[in-house]
Structure formats: structure tokens, C-alpha cells
Design an enzyme around this catalytic site. Structure first.
Site, PDB file in Angstrom:
ATOM      1  N   ASP A  70      17.218  10.876  -7.923  1.00  0.00           N
ATOM      2  CA  ASP A  70      18.454  10.789  -7.570  1.00  0.00           C
ATOM      3  C   ASP A  70      19.033  10.704  -5.601  1.00  0.00           C
ATOM      4  O   ASP A  70      20.192  11.487  -6.229  1.00  0.00           O
ATOM      5  CB  ASP A  70      18.826  12.762  -7.995  1.00  0.00           C
ATOM      6  N   LYS A 103      -3.957  10.544   5.943  1.00  0.00           N
ATOM      7  CA  LYS A 103      -3.371   9.998   6.301  1.00  0.00           C
ATOM      8  C   LYS A 103      -2.575  10.500   7.688  1.00  0.00           C
ATOM      9  O   LYS A 103      -0.991  10.473   6.915  1.00  0.00           O
ATOM     10  CB  LYS A 103      -2.625   8.759   6.648  1.00  0.00           C
ATOM     11  N   ASP A 117       1.109  17.570  18.996  1.00  0.00           N
ATOM     12  CA  ASP A 117       1.238  18.339  20.350  1.00  0.00           C
ATOM     13  C   ASP A 117       1.937  19.369  19.286  1.00  0.00           C
ATOM     14  O   ASP A 117       1.118  19.842  18.327  1.00  0.00           O
ATOM     15  CB  ASP A 117       2.257  17.963  21.354  1.00  0.00           C
ATOM     16  N   HIS A 123       0.633  -1.558  -0.170  1.00  0.00           N
ATOM     17  CA  HIS A 123       0.373  -0.026   0.031  1.00  0.00           C
ATOM     18  C   HIS A 123       1.084   1.147  -0.482  1.00  0.00           C
ATOM     19  O   HIS A 123       0.609   1.995   0.090  1.00  0.00           O
ATOM     20  CB  HIS A 123      -1.530   0.080   1.577  1.00  0.00           C
ATOM     21  N   HIS A 150      -8.590  11.073   1.729  1.00  0.00           N
ATOM     22  CA  HIS A 150      -8.377  10.181   1.786  1.00  0.00           C
ATOM     23  C   HIS A 150      -7.111  10.715   2.609  1.00  0.00           C
ATOM     24  O   HIS A 150      -5.738   9.771   2.432  1.00  0.00           O
ATOM     25  CB  HIS A 150      -7.657   9.916   0.399  1.00  0.00           C
ATOM     26  N   LYS A 200       3.039   4.160  -1.087  1.00  0.00           N
ATOM     27  CA  LYS A 200       3.666   5.380  -2.195  1.00  0.00           C
ATOM     28  C   LYS A 200       4.755   6.294  -1.908  1.00  0.00           C
ATOM     29  O   LYS A 200       5.114   7.092  -1.307  1.00  0.00           O
ATOM     30  CB  LYS A 200       1.968   6.352  -2.529  1.00  0.00           C
TER      31      LYS A 200
END
Length: 483
Positions: free
Chosen positions: A229, A403, A408, A222, A401, A224
Site C-alpha cells: 500500500d 549484507k 562510523d 537478486h 547470509h 528481495k
């Protein structure tokens, strides 16, 4: 009628026998007691509906997989880890001052990677900003490009990515492209063939290299990741498809967040890709890391970053424990955004304890659904959270979508992990935790804008729901351990 019964009766009996056998298998092999109970009850009571899904989804731990992947990862981390891991301390300095030695020590041991100073991180809000930055980085590549996505679609955005990678390969740049074989199940062969013909090293990430496990739908990659370089890397929630640019009603506009990382932490992100690429191909990609500059020294100013990869082959349940530790570290606030609110008991307990400590606990979830059962289960967990004093917000403009975790005013984590059992135990994920007050302020401003476009829910919503609706919500939650 008698003829039909003679045929139907044995089939019904066979289905129940197979259901009992599968239930026994689930009890022996499912990683959590809640998941084992969910599968066992459904297989015994409704084998006609659950036997086929169990074949694809239920074998959450099959012979040899976890051990083989774990051994391979340990060998790579011993022999081929980035030199930054040896030369820079991970338990001293700003992270320890802001979050405490125990937190830093536990997370570096959990993820197997060190905190690294001297980085710069910026948020990329939504698809247009994310892919503009990614394509600009690819365009400027001189040596190599690595690309890894869970979902790659053969649409306008997918075509742009394919053309950009082929163009760089034609210039002599090494290009590595890894996609998940299930997440990108509808990616046509001509797309992959065009990449390979153009000189792009392309490979699917499959659950296992043996034919016997090709029906396995768990253990998806899952993550991404894009890196160029060794100078910059991109991590977050976006996949490759026009819906991530807001081109898929009724979920549009799509709300998501990526980050761009520059500095020593790029090597850690690339190493996560290296582990996945080696598992998929049994080969190591060739990376020529740039020589360090004066700004890269451990004493230089910059953000401290910890890359936390997680997956089903980990010795510990890394992703779940990462959330628990992040929540436990909060003293003032813990804000979380997630498309799916299906926490396990450990995470839910940590959230409730944070409320009891006086921490401002907020969770932002979507108001629109992309998966009906998961959405229903999330709604019931949201109502349970309200009773515990957790504030729950629903993002109104479109599908949420992203995450994100804000701890704090000192730290924030952004990556691919959702607040659900799939991310906790069944998927390969990556999160980047950044300790820096300036970056935390940037994330806070972004989330305050999201909260301003959200509706805070209260307990009356559940109380006013019909009896049938409440029953359906509870039924959906029965399947939460396997969602």
C-alpha cells in the site's frame, strides 16, 4: 585402440578449437580484464571442463541487453518517477552534515535516486522476525501488495506466502509477484499456476525476452522486495525457503537481516520493482500512493534514506562504486558483513586505504560454506586482508547470509548485495542507506552481538595450512572474477 584414437583425436582437436574461439569471445566481451583472463586461460587450457560453463555463465555482456534495459529504465525515470523525487532536496540537510556533500552528491547521481527524509527504519533479525513482519503487513493490505524474491521454494514457507497472497487477491487487493527464473528454477509449475488461478499477477524475471538468450545464467535479479500500500517496504537478504528460517542443516541456524522501511523511501523501493516488472511484462503495475500526512513533510523528524538499485545495465558499475564510496566515507570505522568475500581491486584498495587512515575495518564472513569454490576464494581474500590490517571474523553458530555496512556512528546500509563480482557486475541488487545515529546504534548493537559469536582469524591459519591446501585456495581465486 587405433579405432578409438581416430575418434577421440578429432574430438580433442575440436574441443581445443572451440576453446580458442570461446576465449577470443571472452576477451572481447567480458567486462573486466581479470574476468577475461580467467575465462581465456581456462578455456584454452581446459576446454573440456569450461566450454559448457562458459555457455551458461560466460556471456556476461550480450548484444543489445544492456542498452535495451538502460533505455527502458531512463524512460521510466523520466516519465513515471515518484513525485517525492521532485519535491524533496537530496543534497542538503543531515546526510551532507554527517557524510559530506561530495559523498551525497556522488551516491545520488550513481543510484539515480535522492536522499529522502522523514522515514522510519527498523532491523528484522533473522527469518522468524522478518517473515512475521512481512505476513502481518500483507494481512493488513487494503489496496496492493508487491512481492519480489530471487529464490522462492515450494516448501512450508512458500506455501504460507502463496496462501497469504491468494487470500488478499480474493479480497480485491491487487497482488504482483515477481520471481527470478534461475534462482527459482525448481519452483514447480503448479505453484505458479495456483497463484495465477487465485488472481495473483505472477511473472518470472528472465534475462532477456528473446529465445536466443534463454541459456544465459548471468544477469540474475537478486533483489528481495515486499511493499504494501505504499506505506511499508521490506528489503534485505532473506529469500522464501525454510532454510532462511533455520530449517536446513548443516547451515542452520541461518543468520540474516532484513529491514522494514516506512515513509517516502517506500516509493523509491517500489519504483525499483516497477522497473523490473516493466522489463519482465512490458506493463506498469498500478500503485495508488497514499496521500501524504503531516508526518511525511520534508521538515518532519525522521531518518534520511537513499535507495541504491544496481545492475548490469547501469552506465557505471554502481554496486562496486557504492561500496568504494561507503568505505571512503568512513572516518572512524567501516564494518561489513557478507557471505562471500571476493572483492574487486577497487573495493580491496579502498579497504586498505581505510586501514591506512586509521579506520577500524572489520569484515564478518561465515565459517560454514554453501558454495565450495567461492568459500575457498573467500578464505584467500581473508588472508590477504589480514596482511593489510583488516580484521576478519568468522561467524560460528551457523551460516551468515546478511549484507550490512556500518559507516562510523552515523549511517548503515542493508540490502541484497554481496561483496563479490556477481553483485558488483552481474546481478540486479538493491541497498538502502540510512543516515541516522539511532539506527546506526541499533545496527552496531546487532553486529556486536554477531562479533561476540564469531572467531577472529589470524595469519597463522594460512601459514599452517598444507602446501596442497594453499595451492587449491589460489586456484579457486583464479576464478574469482567469474564467481
Amino acid at each position: 585402440m587405433q579405432f578409438d584414437l581416430l575418434h577421440v583425436g578429432p574430438l580433442v582437436a575440436l574441443a581445443h578449437i572451440l576453446g580458442v574461439i570461446a576465449a577470443c569471445h571472452a576477451i572481447l566481451n567480458t567486462r573486466t580484464s581479470q574476468g577475461a583472463i580467467a575465462w581465456a586461460v581456462s578455456l584454452v587450457a581446459m576446454p573440456y571442463l569450461t566450454l559448457v560453463p562458459y555457455l551458461f555463465l560466460g556471456r556476461s555482456k550480450f548484444a543489445g541487453y544492456a542498452d535495451a534495459r538502460r533505455v527502458e529504465n531512463e524512460l521510466l525515470r523520466t516519465r513515471a518517477h515518484p513525485p517525492e523525487w521532485d519535491t524533496q532536496a537530496s543534497s542538503a540537510g543531515l546526510p551532507t552534515q554527517q557524510l559530506g556533500f561530495r559523498f551525497v552528491h556522488s551516491l545520488t547521481r550513481l543510484g539515480g535516486m535522492p536522499f529522502l527524509p522523514g522515514n522510519s527504519v527498523r532491523t528484522l533479525v533473522n527469518g522468524a522476525a522478518t517473515f512475521k513482519a512481512i505476513f502481518e503487513a500483507i494481512e493488513g493490505a487494503r489496496h496492493y501488495v508487491i512481492v519480489q524474491f530471487f529464490i522462492v521454494r515450494d516448501d512450508a514457507l512458500g506455501e504460507m506466502l502463496k496462501d497469504a497472497l491468494i487470500a488478499k487477491a480474493s479480497q480485491g487487493v491487487r497482488v504482483y509477484f515477481l520471481y527470478d527464473s534461475i534462482g527459482s528454477f525448481d519452483l514447480p509449475h503448479r505453484y505458479v499456476a495456483a497463484l495465477r488461478a487465485g488472481g495473483v499477477e505472477t511473472h518470472p524475471f528472465a534475462t532477456n525476452r528473446r529465445f536466443v538468450n534463454r541459456l544465459q545464467l548471468n544477469f540474475r535479479n537478486h533483489r528481495k522486495i515486499v511493499a504494501v500500500d505504499g506505506e511499508c517496504a521490506f528489503v534485505g537478504g532473506h529469500n522464501v525457503g525454510v532454510e532462511y528460517l533455520g530449517g536446513k542443516p548443516p547451515l542452520s541456524p541461518w543468520r540474516d537481516t532484513h529491514i522494514e522501511v516506512r515513509g517516502p523511501a517506500v516509493a523509491s523501493i517500489q519504483f525499483v520493482f516497477t522497473e523490473d516488472w516493466h522489463w519482465a511484462t512490458q506493463q506498469l503495475p498500478e500503485f495508488d500512493m497514499p496521500a501524504p500526512t503531516p508526518g511525511d513533510s520534508p521538515d518532519s523528524q525522521g531518518m534520511h534514506c537513499l535507495v541504491v538499485p544496481s545492475g548490469p545495465a547501469d552506465k557505471q558499475e554502481t554496486c562496486s562504486l557504492f561500496f568504494v564510496e561507503a568505505i571512503n566515507a568512513a572516518r572512524e570505522r567501516i564494518w561489513i558483513t557478507t557471505p562471500y568475500l571476493v572483492p574487486d581491486e577497487a573495493v580491496f584498495a579502498a579497504l586498505r586505504l581505510a586501514v591506512l587512515r586509521g579506520v577500524d575495518v572489520r569484515i564478518l564472513i561465515p565459517c560454514r560454506r554453501d558454495h565450495r569454490v567461492v568459500f575457498a576464494a573467500s578464505k584467500l581474500y581473508a588472508y590477504d586482508s589480514l596482511r593489510a590490517g583488516i580484521r576478519i571474523f568468522r561467524y560460528q553458530p551457523g551460516f551468515l547470509h546478511q549484507k550490512v555496512i556500518l559507516i562510523d556512528s552515523v549511517a548503515a546500509a542493508i540490502g541484497s548485495a554481496n561483496l563479490d563480482n556477481r553483485s558488483f557486475r552481474l546481478n540486479f541488487e538493491i541497498m538502502v542507506l540510512t543516515v541516522d545515529r539511532g539506527f546506526a546504534q541499533e545496527v552496531e548493537t546487532m553486529l556486536l552481538n554477531d562479533f561476540a559469536e564469531s572467531l577472529e582469524i589470524d595469519r597463522n591459519e594460512y601459514r599452517q595450512a598444507s602446501a596442497l591446501r594453499r595451492v587449491l585456495l589460489h586456484v579457486a581465486r583464479l576464478f574469482s572474477p567469474i564467481l
